[in-house]
Motif scaffolding. Sequence first.
Motif, PDB file in Angstrom:
ATOM      1  N   THR A 163      19.206 -18.239 -12.585  1.00  0.00           N
ATOM      2  CA  THR A 163      19.711 -17.107 -11.809  1.00  0.00           C
ATOM      3  C   THR A 163      18.672 -16.014 -11.585  1.00  0.00           C
ATOM      4  O   THR A 163      18.803 -15.216 -10.671  1.00  0.00           O
ATOM      5  N   ASP A 164      17.657 -15.959 -12.430  1.00  0.00           N
ATOM      6  CA  ASP A 164      16.706 -14.846 -12.370  1.00  0.00           C
ATOM      7  C   ASP A 164      15.421 -15.279 -11.676  1.00  0.00           C
ATOM      8  O   ASP A 164      14.626 -16.033 -12.227  1.00  0.00           O
ATOM      9  N   ASP A 218       6.110  -7.542 -21.838  1.00  0.00           N
ATOM     10  CA  ASP A 218       7.110  -6.577 -22.307  1.00  0.00           C
ATOM     11  C   ASP A 218       7.676  -5.817 -21.105  1.00  0.00           C
ATOM     12  O   ASP A 218       7.405  -4.648 -20.904  1.00  0.00           O
ATOM     13  N   GLU A 219       8.470  -6.516 -20.294  1.00  0.00           N
ATOM     14  CA  GLU A 219       9.074  -5.889 -19.127  1.00  0.00           C
ATOM     15  C   GLU A 219      10.479  -6.458 -18.954  1.00  0.00           C
ATOM     16  O   GLU A 219      10.868  -7.391 -19.660  1.00  0.00           O
ATOM     17  N   HIS A 251      11.880  -8.375 -16.899  1.00  0.00           N
ATOM     18  CA  HIS A 251      12.043  -9.806 -16.591  1.00  0.00           C
ATOM     19  C   HIS A 251      10.991 -10.628 -17.323  1.00  0.00           C
ATOM     20  O   HIS A 251      10.608 -11.708 -16.883  1.00  0.00           O
ATOM     21  N   TRP A 306      11.946 -10.653 -22.816  1.00  0.00           N
ATOM     22  CA  TRP A 306      13.268 -10.247 -23.306  1.00  0.00           C
ATOM     23  C   TRP A 306      14.417 -10.928 -22.583  1.00  0.00           C
ATOM     24  O   TRP A 306      15.562 -10.822 -22.997  1.00  0.00           O
ATOM     25  N   ARG A 307      14.131 -11.629 -21.478  1.00  0.00           N
ATOM     26  CA  ARG A 307      15.190 -12.366 -20.794  1.00  0.00           C
ATOM     27  C   ARG A 307      15.316 -13.781 -21.343  1.00  0.00           C
ATOM     28  O   ARG A 307      16.099 -14.584 -20.844  1.00  0.00           O
ATOM     29  N   GLU A 318      10.993  -2.067 -22.253  1.00  0.00           N
ATOM     30  CA  GLU A 318      12.054  -3.026 -22.532  1.00  0.00           C
ATOM     31  C   GLU A 318      12.129  -3.361 -24.013  1.00  0.00           C
ATOM     32  O   GLU A 318      13.213  -3.591 -24.551  1.00  0.00           O
ATOM     33  N   MET A 369      15.463  -3.144 -26.359  1.00  0.00           N
ATOM     34  CA  MET A 369      15.975  -4.279 -27.123  1.00  0.00           C
ATOM     35  C   MET A 369      16.009  -3.987 -28.617  1.00  0.00           C
ATOM     36  O   MET A 369      16.892  -4.467 -29.324  1.00  0.00           O
ATOM     37  N   HIS A 416      25.451  -0.910 -27.315  1.00  0.00           N
ATOM     38  CA  HIS A 416      25.183  -2.347 -27.427  1.00  0.00           C
ATOM     39  C   HIS A 416      25.872  -3.125 -26.310  1.00  0.00           C
ATOM     40  O   HIS A 416      25.270  -3.987 -25.662  1.00  0.00           O
ATOM     41  N   GLY A 417      27.140  -2.799 -26.083  1.00  0.00           N
ATOM     42  CA  GLY A 417      27.920  -3.537 -25.086  1.00  0.00           C
ATOM     43  C   GLY A 417      27.417  -3.330 -23.675  1.00  0.00           C
ATOM     44  O   GLY A 417      27.248  -4.292 -22.907  1.00  0.00           O
ATOM     45  N   PHE A 418      27.159  -2.089 -23.306  1.00  0.00           N
ATOM     46  CA  PHE A 418      26.718  -1.835 -21.938  1.00  0.00           C
ATOM     47  C   PHE A 418      25.294  -2.327 -21.708  1.00  0.00           C
ATOM     48  O   PHE A 418      24.944  -2.752 -20.601  1.00  0.00           O
ATOM     49  N   LEU A 458      25.659  -5.910 -20.971  1.00  0.00           N
ATOM     50  CA  LEU A 458      26.131  -6.080 -19.595  1.00  0.00           C
ATOM     51  C   LEU A 458      24.968  -5.897 -18.617  1.00  0.00           C
ATOM     52  O   LEU A 458      24.813  -6.646 -17.654  1.00  0.00           O
ATOM     53  N   ARG A 459      24.121  -4.894 -18.900  1.00  0.00           N
ATOM     54  CA  ARG A 459      22.946  -4.660 -18.048  1.00  0.00           C
ATOM     55  C   ARG A 459      22.054  -5.903 -18.000  1.00  0.00           C
ATOM     56  O   ARG A 459      21.605  -6.324 -16.933  1.00  0.00           O
ATOM     57  N   VAL A 460      21.828  -6.515 -19.160  1.00  0.00           N
ATOM     58  CA  VAL A 460      20.972  -7.707 -19.225  1.00  0.00           C
ATOM     59  C   VAL A 460      21.560  -8.831 -18.379  1.00  0.00           C
ATOM     60  O   VAL A 460      20.853  -9.468 -17.588  1.00  0.00           O
ATOM     61  N   ILE A 461      22.853  -9.059 -18.504  1.00  0.00           N
ATOM     62  CA  ILE A 461      23.496 -10.139 -17.740  1.00  0.00           C
ATOM     63  C   ILE A 461      23.423  -9.849 -16.248  1.00  0.00           C
ATOM     64  O   ILE A 461      23.077 -10.718 -15.439  1.00  0.00           O
ATOM     65  N   LEU A 500      21.250  -7.955 -14.645  1.00  0.00           N
ATOM     66  CA  LEU A 500      19.869  -8.040 -14.156  1.00  0.00           C
ATOM     67  C   LEU A 500      19.436  -9.479 -13.946  1.00  0.00           C
ATOM     68  O   LEU A 500      18.611  -9.772 -13.077  1.00  0.00           O
ATOM     69  N   GLU A 501      19.976 -10.375 -14.752  1.00  0.00           N
ATOM     70  CA  GLU A 501      19.602 -11.776 -14.589  1.00  0.00           C
ATOM     71  C   GLU A 501      20.301 -12.423 -13.402  1.00  0.00           C
ATOM     72  O   GLU A 501      19.813 -13.387 -12.845  1.00  0.00           O
ATOM     73  N   LEU A 502      21.449 -11.879 -13.005  1.00  0.00           N
ATOM     74  CA  LEU A 502      22.212 -12.508 -11.927  1.00  0.00           C
ATOM     75  C   LEU A 502      21.607 -12.235 -10.567  1.00  0.00           C
ATOM     76  O   LEU A 502      21.678 -13.060  -9.663  1.00  0.00           O
ATOM     77  N   GLU A 549      18.533  -3.221  -9.207  1.00  0.00           N
ATOM     78  CA  GLU A 549      18.204  -3.041 -10.627  1.00  0.00           C
ATOM     79  C   GLU A 549      18.341  -1.582 -11.031  1.00  0.00           C
ATOM     80  O   GLU A 549      18.840  -1.270 -12.123  1.00  0.00           O
ATOM     81  N   ARG A 569      27.460 -15.193 -24.412  1.00  0.00           N
ATOM     82  CA  ARG A 569      27.660 -14.394 -23.202  1.00  0.00           C
ATOM     83  C   ARG A 569      29.142 -14.127 -22.983  1.00  0.00           C
ATOM     84  O   ARG A 569      29.559 -13.011 -22.712  1.00  0.00           O
ATOM     85  N   LEU A 604      30.975 -10.411 -23.183  1.00  0.00           N
ATOM     86  CA  LEU A 604      31.708  -9.801 -22.063  1.00  0.00           C
ATOM     87  C   LEU A 604      33.162  -9.561 -22.445  1.00  0.00           C
ATOM     88  O   LEU A 604      33.740  -8.516 -22.133  1.00  0.00           O
ATOM     89  N   LEU A 619      33.341  -6.568 -24.725  1.00  0.00           N
ATOM     90  CA  LEU A 619      33.130  -5.315 -23.992  1.00  0.00           C
ATOM     91  C   LEU A 619      34.403  -4.913 -23.267  1.00  0.00           C
ATOM     92  O   LEU A 619      34.822  -3.752 -23.303  1.00  0.00           O
TER      93      LEU A 619
END
Lengths: 255, 114, 143
Positions: A182-183, A215-216, A218, A221-222, B3, B7, B65-67, B70-73, B75-77, B84, C30, C34, C37
């Motif tokens: 997805t990324d 360290d960014e 994407h 850490w992804r 980042e 983390m 932690h929760g938000f 959510l941000r990580v998920i 950003l990957e989508l 972003e 995941r 979710l 949350l």
Amino acid sequence: MAQVSSIAEEQAPNPLSASKTILLRISRFNPESDDSSKFMEFSVPYQKWTTVLEAILDVKKHFDHSIAVRYSCRQATCGSCGMLINGKPRLACFTKISELDSDVVTVEPMNNFPVIRDLAVKFERLFDSHQKIKPYLIRDDTELESDQREFLQSPEELENFIQFANCIKCGLCNSACPTMSTDSSFVGPQALAQAYRYVADSRDKGKDTRLDIIDESHGIWRCHFAGSCSQVCPKGVDPAMGIQFLRGYLLGFRS
Amino acid sequence: MKESTIMKIHYGTALASVGLVAVHILMRLTTGFSDSLSYENVLANYRSVPYVIMLELILILLAVHGFNGLRVILLELKQGRVYEKAVSYGVVIGMIALIGYGSRTIIMTNMGMV
Amino acid sequence: MTQDENKEGVKGMANPGRYGIERIAYLLMRLTGLGLLGYFIAHVYETSNILRGRMGWDDFLAMTQTTEGHIFLVLVIGMCVFHTGNGIRIMLGHGGVGVGKPARPDYPYDPASQNYRHKIGIYSSIVLAAVAMMYGMAVMFGE
């Protein structure tokens, strides 16, 4: 479109090893003319040692010359023949039909790579990510200037990174990675494992440079340690191990 | 913010909240589950300053932690500069809103404004 | 014209098959994250009913202290325990703990990082979550 026919008589089967047949489904797609991919099916004989690549080349030789497939060494050294075989990224030359345990073998281009045609995909993104992490020794001096003839390294120091130097850039890890699904901006397990290969090399002095690069948002850490990259790696590079070791530097577990 | 710093906060809030959430849940089991949820019992909990501090800490730690998760998920989508930035700011706003709303409940109940 | 990147998309990211228990744990992490949350936000909202006095609080209890409410809470307990246990395993893994040592690869090239330690961690988290769910059911339905 199914084409079920036998191979020309020029190659009579060896009576000592009776061959069976499988149905080989090959994904056909030309982005310039087709809207979507379709499968063409071929009945191909195989023996205990027949690889998927050999089956594809059989089809190319006897049925359809236009099938686009990348291959070279046929011995899992060059990394050219990566593709989805029954849904999992594998090297076609390194996968025997007999070990798939199925009467139907489906081959498709590796996902997360743009398709050129049929089974051939573009590797630009992998090469760009690889270049981004500076895949070369970084130090101020060179072997020409140092007092010794070359930069010495003990066998123990070599063991720290030699596994990660086995990478053949086949791209199977990037294809299996859930983040890469997805990324579009993720550097990918191949580049991250290679970043660790150089950071772990005792001759290298560019650890901080590379850690800054990854360290960014994407970068490293992804990676969420799903481990799929290591499951599919054909050379035992185990990119997941390298990535977690690399992350250990950023988290303070290693210095 | 780098980042790696984000983390480290993500991991830190996770570890810190494990024990606190365990205490929060155990409080419900000490006097019988349904009795512990009675109006008087809950009010008594809110009047206790250490308990209120624990609740506030849980609220902040879990919201962060929760938000961030959510941000990580998100950003990957999907990627893109505007998207972003929107995700990052949206998540921070959500975090602050939730902490604000929860803190309002905690502080007002502790001060007897029910 | 940007060429289609041939990404698997969410379907590929969310497909738990093909790659073993570690990929299943990734997906569960995941989903539970979710889910938790969402529950957390709802929990902060529902507990604000205390500000409506006894009537408001009892109204909220009447809604949540039901069979469906208890079943929902049991699921939340399971999600919480799995997410915590697997999260600790992942944090250790992220630091390089328990992922094996580098060595010269040899056929059949089994990855050292996908070892029994992390598999046990994942299965333990699942078992602990199941045990916690059963305990939660015993507490809530046993009264």
